[in-house]
Enzyme design. Structure first.
Site, PDB file in Angstrom:
ATOM      1  NE  ARG A   1      20.401  38.127  23.146  1.00  0.00           N
ATOM      2  CZ  ARG A   1      21.033  36.978  23.356  1.00  0.00           C
ATOM      3  NH1 ARG A   1      20.331  35.867  23.534  1.00  0.00           N
ATOM      4  NH2 ARG A   1      22.350  36.926  23.388  1.00  0.00           N
TER       5      ARG A   1
ATOM      6  CG  ASP B   1      19.565  41.900  31.019  1.00  0.00           C
ATOM      7  OD1 ASP B   1      19.521  40.956  30.203  1.00  0.00           O
ATOM      8  OD2 ASP B   1      20.632  42.328  31.506  1.00  0.00           O
TER       9      ASP B   1
ATOM     10  NE  ARG C   1      21.217  46.292  35.762  1.00  0.00           N
ATOM     11  CZ  ARG C   1      20.571  45.161  36.037  1.00  0.00           C
ATOM     12  NH1 ARG C   1      20.158  44.367  35.044  1.00  0.00           N
ATOM     13  NH2 ARG C   1      20.361  44.808  37.279  1.00  0.00           N
TER      14      ARG C   1
END
Length: 263
Positions: free
Chosen positions: A50, A52, A197
């Site tokens: 998945r 974001d 990130r």
């Protein structure tokens, strides 16, 4: 029932991430609607990883089961004719019923592109991260190597992460440079929510001399998210795709457009 695997690429900025939401606007919503239009029945698509909101995919692998008999070309050209701009199916493959896009994967790969120059991006807006402060490549390479192997990555884990364990095996963590573009590559058994990130944010702290490479050893030891750097922007993050055992014959990405930044 037939199980079909797809290779899907998308530009993440217009979407609210991969996973379906009540309000729509996700890649999964768009893909399932397009698949249903071709199958003539509801279709549930399961992905390898998945992503974001704002995160892109070079090769997202998904699978779905259907009772519809269609040529593989229908799952590519036909589905693409029903998809919005910014998302496209690259290939389709009939697979054994035991294949699972997520659970059959041995590892996952991500790349982050960071433009490091005084001026903000124009042509690459939404496709790269940006920092105007000059960065030191060697110190970031030193810090990245400390991530290799099995570690508890709690210091790089978002508070809302639902993973059962923060312990992951990092196979690759590298930083390279092509002109004004810094390229961060990671491959691990799996990734925590916002992990890449957060890793990039910490590496940038090292690159701008706010911290030394030794700081990474301390972050891994302390396992405290509050001690690490802020989460970096989603713009430059690309899911490069999962890695599967050869027995599944899942294609590698047909081409990596992000490599245009490396010429």
């Amino acid at each position: 029932m037939t199980r079909i695997a797809l290779g899907v690429e998308y530009f993440g900025q217009p979407f609210h991430g991969w996973q379906s939401q009540a309000g729509g606007g996700t890649v999964q919503d768009a893909l399932e609607a397009a698949l249903a239009a071709i199958a003539g029945e509801p279709v549930a698509a399961l992905c390898a990883g998945r992503t974001d909101a704002g995160v892109h995919a070079i090769q997202q692998v998904v699978h779905f089961d259907t009772g519809a008999r269609r040529p593989l070309t229908a799952w590519v050209r036909g589905v693409n004719s029903h998809l919005p701009e910014g998302v496209a199916v690259r290939w389709a493959l009939e697979v054994d019923a035991t294949f699972h896009a997520r659970f059959s994967a041995q590892a996952r790969r991500y790349r982050y592109l960071l433009l490091n120059r005084a001026q903000r991006p124009g042509l690459w807006q939404g496709r790269v991260g940006w920092l105007h402060v000059p960065l030191d490549l060697k110190s970031m390479q030193d810090a990245a190597q400390r991530l290799l192997g099995e570690h508890d990555f709690s210091a790089f884990r978002a508070a809302q992460c639902q993973a059962k364990s923060p312990v992951k095996l990092m196979h690759e963590a590298s930083v390279s440079r092509r002109g004004d573009l810094f390229i961060f590559d990671f491959m691990a058994s799996a990734f925590l929510h916002h992990m890449v990130r957060n890793l990039v944010g910490a590496l940038v702290y090292v690159g701008k001399a706010a911290q030394s490479p030794d700081w990474f050893d301390e972050l891994l030891r302390q396992r405290d998210r509050s001690l690490a750097a802020p989460t970096f922007a989603a713009d430059g993050l690309y899911f490069r795709g999962p890695v599967y055992p050869e027995c599944w014959n899942i294609p590698e990405p047909l081409d990596d457009l992000v490599d245009l930044g490396e010429s």
